[in-house]
Scaffold this motif. Sequence first.
Motif, PDB file in Angstrom:
ATOM      1  N   GLY A 224       8.169  -6.639  11.140  1.00  0.00           N
ATOM      2  CA  GLY A 224       8.158  -5.437  10.324  1.00  0.00           C
ATOM      3  C   GLY A 224       8.678  -4.213  11.053  1.00  0.00           C
ATOM      4  O   GLY A 224       9.373  -3.363  10.477  1.00  0.00           O
ATOM      5  N   ILE A 227      12.615  -3.949  10.919  1.00  0.00           N
ATOM      6  CA  ILE A 227      13.354  -4.010   9.655  1.00  0.00           C
ATOM      7  C   ILE A 227      14.238  -2.778   9.461  1.00  0.00           C
ATOM      8  O   ILE A 227      15.418  -2.900   9.104  1.00  0.00           O
ATOM      9  N   TRP A 241       9.291  -6.139   2.259  1.00  0.00           N
ATOM     10  CA  TRP A 241       8.168  -5.917   3.163  1.00  0.00           C
ATOM     11  C   TRP A 241       6.895  -6.177   2.383  1.00  0.00           C
ATOM     12  O   TRP A 241       6.462  -7.320   2.280  1.00  0.00           O
ATOM     13  N   HIS A 246       3.558   0.739   1.820  1.00  0.00           N
ATOM     14  CA  HIS A 246       4.003   0.385   3.160  1.00  0.00           C
ATOM     15  C   HIS A 246       5.515   0.588   3.331  1.00  0.00           C
ATOM     16  O   HIS A 246       5.974   0.949   4.420  1.00  0.00           O
ATOM     17  N   ASP A 247       6.283   0.356   2.272  1.00  0.00           N
ATOM     18  CA  ASP A 247       7.732   0.554   2.343  1.00  0.00           C
ATOM     19  C   ASP A 247       8.072   2.021   2.613  1.00  0.00           C
ATOM     20  O   ASP A 247       8.988   2.330   3.373  1.00  0.00           O
TER      21      ASP A 247
END
Length: 385
Positions: A224, A227, A241, A246-247
């Motif tokens: 993660g 990315i 993700w 969280h994105d």
Amino acid sequence: MKGKKNKNRSMPSRRAFLKKGLQSLAAGSLLGVAACRQDLKQAAGVEQLNEAHSGESIEWIAATTWPPNFPILGEGVQLFAKQVEIMSAGRLKIKVYGGGELIPPLEVFDAVSNGSIQIGHGAAYYWSGKIPAANFFAAVPFGFNAQQMNTWLISGGGWQLWQEIYAPYNIIPFPAGNTGVQMGGWFKREINSPADLKGLKMRIPGLGGKVLDRMGGAAVQIAGSEIYTSLERGVIDAAEWIGPYHDYTLGFHKIARYYYYPGWHEPGATLELLVNKQAFESLPASLQEIVRNAALRANLWMLSEFEAKNAEYLEKIVSEGKVELRSYPSEVMRALQSTTRQLLEELAEQDATTRKVWTHVQSFKQKMKGWNQISEAAILPYLQS
């Protein structure tokens, strides 16, 4: 002085009264116990509970697959530990370590299995290399959403099957979190047909990645934390993700134009609590029940938190970034679904346990289909208006 004497004189009679009352109450309870075998079992459980109050506090160690203090997932495990300590009045204390603080994240399963730690938290598909059927207890493409997953596990026999499969590894699993439906991912180019998936380099793990490979794309395994840079520099063309919350924190809306939905690869990913079997069975019945209920509370809290935060942060993504929110074309979804089914059927043929779970899932889906069509599916369009 006179008042004090009278008070002392009354004490024996009060004690006698209380003693007599308690004896009568106990006698009544014993009569009930003698009349019902089920009550005998309950009485045994109460006896264990009372014994636990006189013992010293028990200290356990938990390790997660998530980075330390990871939003919602790591927080949920901390909440679980806190609730166990509060409900047990300090009789069971759990120290939580994030991934890498005590052991490497993907060694959690083995550490719980061999008793190095008492508790782990992660997702079942992380162990699919040793237990292929484990995928079904986390998420499979076009599988259950969160509500269906909880229904299957708690009331549809899935949890019992899960425990059976983990038993040889000395582990008792508990549902303890769910992400809800995830997003389809971030893309630098449009996806208008299945042909657009060919040659696509996408960060997508697990069975979703295998489906993409079969569609002519290339699934890339990237942590993660890597990315953003990989997407920005063109090392990959797309990435999934979790969801908007969280994105957003990773800033994908600043570097990718197209944000696709739905998350066909993980429509309702369950997170699991892994408990060492000997450690759990050594607990008195009261503490076992506290662990069980704290896990189920974490299961509800994480899903609720994901839903609330994702709704809030989707608005931020759309308003702050130059993002086009897109749904996958139905042609693409049908192609992905067909490929997924072929993959799952092949995996079921290769492994007896996977076949057993796959058959169980299909049977449950069919059983629930009629009700779902006239309940959830029928009302959902109207709830959105």
